[in-house]
Design a protein around this motif. Sequence first.
Motif, mmCIF file in Angstrom:
data_model
loop_
_atom_site.group_PDB
_atom_site.id
_atom_site.type_symbol
_atom_site.label_atom_id
_atom_site.label_comp_id
_atom_site.label_asym_id
_atom_site.label_seq_id
_atom_site.Cartn_x
_atom_site.Cartn_y
_atom_site.Cartn_z
ATOM 1 N N GLN A 1 65.770 34.529 -68.554
ATOM 2 C CA GLN A 1 65.869 34.201 -67.137
ATOM 3 C C GLN A 1 64.819 34.945 -66.304
ATOM 4 O OE1 GLN A 1 69.522 33.427 -65.247
ATOM 5 N NE2 GLN A 1 70.650 33.109 -67.140
ATOM 6 N N ARG B 1 62.021 33.032 -63.984
ATOM 7 C CA ARG B 1 61.746 33.388 -62.596
ATOM 8 C C ARG B 1 60.323 33.922 -62.412
ATOM 9 N NH1 ARG B 1 67.383 36.150 -60.288
ATOM 10 N NH2 ARG B 1 68.794 34.604 -61.205
ATOM 11 N N GLN C 1 72.981 28.964 -65.243
ATOM 12 C CA GLN C 1 72.332 27.904 -64.456
ATOM 13 C C GLN C 1 72.194 26.621 -65.267
ATOM 14 O OE1 GLN C 1 68.722 29.827 -63.045
ATOM 15 N NE2 GLN C 1 69.809 30.774 -61.330
ATOM 16 N N GLU D 1 69.114 36.909 -73.198
ATOM 17 C CA GLU D 1 69.327 35.927 -72.121
ATOM 18 C C GLU D 1 68.751 36.437 -70.809
ATOM 19 O OE1 GLU D 1 70.147 32.476 -70.293
ATOM 20 O OE2 GLU D 1 70.396 32.844 -72.441
ATOM 21 N N LEU E 1 69.538 41.321 -64.154
ATOM 22 C CA LEU E 1 68.698 40.225 -63.670
ATOM 23 C C LEU E 1 68.526 40.299 -62.153
ATOM 24 C CD1 LEU E 1 67.183 37.586 -64.289
ATOM 25 C CD2 LEU E 1 69.365 36.382 -64.023
#
Length: 210
Positions: free
Chosen positions: A68, A72, A173, A64, A40
């Motif tokens: 993410q 973003r 997060q 996952e 990531l």
Amino acid sequence: MTRILIADDHDIVRDGLRALLETRADWTVVAEASNGQEALELATATQPDVVILDYSMPIMNGVEVVRQLRARRLRAEVLVFTMHDDDGVIREALQAGVRGYLLKADARSHLVEAVETLARHEAYISGKVSGALLDAVLDGRSRTGSLLTARERTIVQLIAEGRTNKEICPLLQISIKTVETHRASALRKLGIRTTADLIRYAIRNRMIEA
């Protein structure tokens, strides 16, 4: 020039993928990652055109990572590269925004074709994933492996890797209360009570390595 990021927790796999990809003069591998969190971070930093992600990675699984990346607003096309051909994993990947799915058994023959296809912003699904299975995944009829949600699977994986609820929060997060809610939901759905049982479930379902 097509910029590519490779994410797999095995050095030998990354080396093999790089060797195959570098047969093309117009492709360049801009980064390699050995776990989901690193994938990531490197994708955010290098802005690749195509990301090749192993589904089963430490810290954060491939799905996952995709979730993410999309949060973003990174526009890279993603190729999930995995040994898993069950419909639960495929459905999770597609629902997260993956447009490429390649089985490791098909890599030598189909990796270049898969990356070419994604670089054109077209979908690519491994030949060994049947059309009927793909249809079932897309329309929601298939239920195998769907007991846990994608977020619950991620949290189960992290707990099985030894992460505490507090350590999971910054990775995903989310608040500690949300982690606890997902953990409790997963335990309830699986009919288990202890962390040891959860670890055995994660190993049995190839979410972590024994």
